[in-house]
Design a protein around this motif. Structure first.
Motif, PDB file in Angstrom:
ATOM      1  N   ASP A  33       0.806  -1.214   0.000  1.00 47.62           N
ATOM      2  CA  ASP A  33       0.000   0.000   0.000  1.00 47.62           C
ATOM      3  C   ASP A  33       0.845   1.274   0.000  1.00 47.62           C
ATOM      4  N   LEU A  90      -5.423  -1.117  -5.827  1.00 42.33           N
ATOM      5  CA  LEU A  90      -5.464  -2.581  -5.934  1.00 42.33           C
ATOM      6  C   LEU A  90      -6.758  -3.090  -5.328  1.00 42.33           C
ATOM      7  N   ILE A 147      -5.454   0.086  -1.274  1.00 39.23           N
ATOM      8  CA  ILE A 147      -5.832  -1.312  -1.460  1.00 39.23           C
ATOM      9  C   ILE A 147      -7.180  -1.549  -0.799  1.00 39.23           C
TER      10      ILE A 147
END
Length: 340
Positions: free
Chosen positions: A179, A187, A205
């Protein structure tokens, strides 16, 4: 006549079952949807009787490998009937479970008449380690699904990168360190064994739970799918990472079936295929994604997306399995004629 042995095991093997049935291969095993204990043993025993009872000289038997200790007796029975055996590899035990030595596994492979390996890297590894059976390559695993992939007109901003699979820290520590290194993209995680306690404070993320693959194909809106394993941001390391050097990860086929281009480790065995077909990018380390996406032009991405759409349709049609098996049949037929 061409035969195979149907065993319900996992998605890749069940897709092969469906594809070869379309090609006219006949199942030698009793029909059984259970995959453990006595049911599994009964299927294999029934298949051996099927080989001995139904196969004839010149027939072809397809075996999906691994099938543990069943492989050797199945090949011996087929050869007893003067039939030929094609082994299609899903996993090499010397890498995956490490219950076999390389030498032991290559001895098994040398009993076959023809082998379909994942890619040229796996082919070279096997030949280097003593496999003398003719080996061809699959290219990539097909992926059958009734789902219609999610579509959208333009890429997301920031870019969305999908990661589907095992999310456990023990399997992929890199996920829990990434991250802080993400810039210009996010993501999207899908899978099981997510460790929420290690994800506190993440900004780039997002965990989206676990969805059945067909549902994820229909709903996920990703611009790329990430193929990466191991504990490092700088390389795919550890056992899983090293396996990428010879293996075709099935998640790659899943992403492409969803018409999503790929981001893959440059040293993965499947990276040359991805680049050759124009369906993604290869990176040395995960932080390279920042630069690659920052310089991605709309025209370049649109072409990747279109290439992924075409290739995904081929995967859904079973193109690569059919092509590999057709070549196997032709090769074995030519060898048989030479022997006569």
């Amino acid at each position: 006549m061409n035969y195979y042995i149907k065993i319900f095991s996992n998605k890749p093997k069940e897709d092969i079952n469906d594809i070869v049935e379309r090609m006219g291969y006949r199942n030698l095993a009793p029909n059984c949807t259970r995959n453990a204990g006595w049911a599994h043993f009964a299927v294999k025993l029934g298949a051996l009787f099927g080989i001995l009872w139904r196969m004839r000289r010149g027939d072809i038997l397809l075996i999906q490998y691994p099938m543990k200790k069943f492989v050797t007796p199945a090949i011996l029975c087929a050869h007893l009937k003067r039939a030929r055996v094609v082994v299609l590899i899903h996993d090499l035990g010397c890498f995956r479970r490490k219950k076999l030595t390389v030498e032991h596994e290559m001895r098994r492979m040398n009993r076959a008449d023809y082998i379909i390996a994942h890619n040229p890297s796996m082919q070279a590894f096997m030949q280097k380690n003593g496999c003398t059976t003719p080996i061809a390559t699959l290219g990539i695993f097909d992926y059958l699904s009734p789902s219609t992939p999610s579509t959208y007109a333009t890429p997301h901003r920031p870019w969305r990168v999908l990661y589907a699979g095992g999310l456990g820290y023990w399997r992929n520590p890199f996920l829990y360190e990434l991250d802080a290194h993400i810039d210009g993209w996010q993501l999207e995680l899908y899978g099981k064994q997510f460790d929420a306690e290690r994800a506190v404070g993440w900004q780039h993320i997002h965990f989206n739970g676990q969805l059945p693959p067909d549902e994820l194909i229909a709903s996920a809106e990703g611009d790329f799918g990430l193929v990466w394993d191991g504990g490092s941001l700088d390389e795919c390391n550890g056992d899983w990472g090293e396996y990428l050097r010879v293996n075709n990860p099935h998640k790659t086929s899943f992403y492409l079936r969803a018409r999503v281009p790929i981001i893959i480790w440059r040293h993965a065995a499947l990276a040359p295929f991805i680049l050759e077909h124009g369906v993604g990018i290869a990176v040395d380390k995960l932080t390279d994604i920042n630069t690659e996406l920052a310089h991605m032009t709309p025209e370049t991405y649109a072409q990747m997306r279109e290439n992924a759409r075409r290739l995904g349709d081929q995967l859904d049609a079973g193109h690569f399995t059919q092509t590999a098996l057709t070549l196997a049949e032709q090769s074995l037929s030519a060898t048989t004629k030479q022997l006569h």
